[in-house]
Design an enzyme around this catalytic site. Structure first.
Site, PDB file in Angstrom:
ATOM      1  N   GLU A   1      -4.556   1.121  -8.665  1.00  0.00           N
ATOM      2  CA  GLU A   1      -2.399   1.430  -9.594  1.00  0.00           C
ATOM      3  C   GLU A   1      -1.630   0.882  -9.116  1.00  0.00           C
ATOM      4  OE1 GLU A   1      -3.185   5.818  -5.728  1.00  0.00           O
ATOM      5  OE2 GLU A   1      -1.943   3.687  -5.392  1.00  0.00           O
TER       6      GLU A   1
ATOM      7  N   SER B   1       0.767  -0.715   0.056  1.00  0.00           N
ATOM      8  CA  SER B   1       0.019  -0.154   0.062  1.00  0.00           C
ATOM      9  C   SER B   1       0.872   1.628   0.059  1.00  0.00           C
ATOM     10  CB  SER B   1      -1.015  -0.020   1.304  1.00  0.00           C
ATOM     11  OG  SER B   1      -0.136  -0.726   2.253  1.00  0.00           O
TER      12      SER B   1
ATOM     13  N   HIS C   1      -1.522  -2.082  -6.720  1.00  0.00           N
ATOM     14  CA  HIS C   1      -1.948  -1.695  -5.533  1.00  0.00           C
ATOM     15  C   HIS C   1      -3.809  -1.910  -5.691  1.00  0.00           C
ATOM     16  CE1 HIS C   1      -3.189   1.177  -2.310  1.00  0.00           C
ATOM     17  NE2 HIS C   1      -2.492   0.140  -1.847  1.00  0.00           N
TER      18      HIS C   1
ATOM     19  N   ASN D   1      -3.769   6.606  -0.852  1.00  0.00           N
ATOM     20  CA  ASN D   1      -2.982   6.656   0.702  1.00  0.00           C
ATOM     21  C   ASN D   1      -2.216   7.343   0.606  1.00  0.00           C
ATOM     22  OD1 ASN D   1      -4.117   4.077   1.110  1.00  0.00           O
ATOM     23  ND2 ASN D   1      -2.171   2.531   0.506  1.00  0.00           N
TER      24      ASN D   1
END
Ligand code: 3HC
Length: 382
Positions: free
Chosen positions: A155, A122, A143, A194
């Protein structure tokens, strides 16, 4: 040489791993789902069955498709066996660089030379993880977002040495599993989403200290005034404090500007109050099944989320200034990865960019450089 995926091994059967295994099987792949204990795999298979049943109930798939999907997922404890016949490994083990190093060293022993490694990390830089392997050219960040079954974004993060063909393979795979890929142009801590989400959890905790608002009020404002589908504390509990805490430490150790850690997250983590999965995090839950927190517009009226919007838009601006993504890609990532219903910059513009900058400057004076407004944000004032 063009790569083709025959079979996928997913390492780690937690929240992300089981979801990734499920969507891969839904796209027709045979999947070996590997974890270190049979009990973890049993739990993961129960969650997959629950999710598949929901999709049948909603007539997204037929009962016979459901059976075929489940039959394509093979839970395995033995690592060597889990890798046999696969040419793509998706690693979804906890966010700890030392643990990832150990895992990659182990899987190297049983992997064929053309095996592609994808990490669902992450926050950890892909180039750093791939340096533990003999194949940084065949290593990529993939991701997914929780729940992978419902969130449309993935991602894609190439490391410094990732071959172009591996990036293309990843893009094709994401399209095949019916998700939308967004290329993260720089391998920065937290990637795109994130870098917005994890710092927001800490900021929401600071909002409790710095105002009289309750958790439900902050969460209701996040939902009804910022356009998030879940409140921030609710989303943190849903994601898991283990994930949030580890992502925080890894990001903070690499870049102090990305996050301003609030001690509450570490405290919850150390108390094993990990969120929904343990029945308690910021909120209390009935069990470890999917459960929502009741948020209302009346509660939203009691809190002004300007510090939350300011921190989110400032980190978003950093991503744009540093050419990790452009504004359009950023908004798309937040919409597809966090379900944001209103564009972040639209919310910021409604509040007034001048007000956002002033809020950040006051926070900077009181609490330090984390809040320093980014040059992209400042450029709106010229
Ligand atoms: N599989 C199938 N169905 C599921 C499911 C799953 N895994 N999870 C939930 N559902 C079902 C629910 O049970 C519900 O079914 P029902 O209609 O029969 O009750 C239905 O989906 C809709 O759920 P809700 O009623 O709770 O309504 P929402 O419209 O809010 O949708 C949500 C749920 C998609 C989870 C939405 O709340 C959302 O997008 N939340 C934000 C999630 C998010 O931000 N994720 C990213 C976090 S960051 C991350 O993952 C990165 C990592 O690296 C940290």
């Amino acid at each position: 040489m063009a790569y083709k995926i025959n079979q996928i091994t997913v390492l780690g059967s937690g929240i992300m791993g089981h979801g990734i295994a499920q969507i891969s099987a839904m796209a027709g792949y045979n999947v070996n789902l590997r974890d270190i204990e049979q009990s973890f795999l049993d739990k993961a298979m129960d969650k997959i069955k629950w999710s598949i049943n929901k999709l049948v109930e909603k007539q997204k798939i037929t009962p016979s498709e459901a059976e075929n999907i489940i039959n394509r997922i093979h839970p395995v404890v033995d690592l060597e066996q889990s890798l046999q016949g696969s040419n793509l490994v998706v690693e979804a083990v906890p966010e700890d660089l030392n643990l990832k190093k150990k895992v990659y060293e182990e899987i190297e022993k049983f992997s064929t030379a053309d095996m592609i490694f994808a990490s669902n990390t992450s926050t950890l830089p892909i180039s750093e993880i791939s340096a533990f392997t003999t194949r940084p050219d065949k290593f990529i960040g993939l991701h997914f977002f929780n729940p992978p079954q419902l969130m449309p974004l993935v991602e894609i993060i190439p490391g410094l040495k990732t071959e172009q063909q591996v990036t293309e393979l990843a893009i094709n795979l994401v399209n095949e599993v019916k998700k939308t890929p967004i290329l993260c142009k720089k391998d920065v801590p937290g990637f795109i989403v994130n870098r917005i989400f994890i710092p927001l959890v800490h900021e929401a905790a600071y909002c409790l200290d710095r105002s009289n608002a309750s958790m439900v009020e902050v969460d209701s404002a996040s939902k009804y005034k910022m356009g998030l589908p879940m409140g921030i504390f609710e989303l943190a509990d849903y994601t898991g404090m283990d994930v949030i805490h580890k992502a925080t430490s890894e990001m903070y150790s690499r870049d102090k500007k990305v996050i301003f850690p609030h001690p509450k997250i570490q405290q919850l983590y150390e108390n094993k109050e990990l969120g929904q999965k343990t029945g308690k995090g910021f909120y209390q839950y009935q069990g470890d099944n999917y459960e929502r927190v009741q948020l209302t517009e009346e509660a939203a009226d009691k809190f002004d989320p300007i510090p939350l919007v300011s921190v989110a838009v400032n980190n978003a601006s950093w991503l744009i200034s540093n050419e990790v993504c452009n504004r359009e890609e950023l908004e798309k990532a937040l919409k597809l990865g966090m379900g944001l219903k209103r564009e972040l910059f639209t919310t910021a513009e409604t509040i007034g960019i001048g007000n956002i900058i002033n809020t950040l400057k006051t926070l900077q004076t009181n609490y330090g450089t984390f809040y320093e407004p980014d040059k992209y944000l400042l450029s709106f004032q010229k």
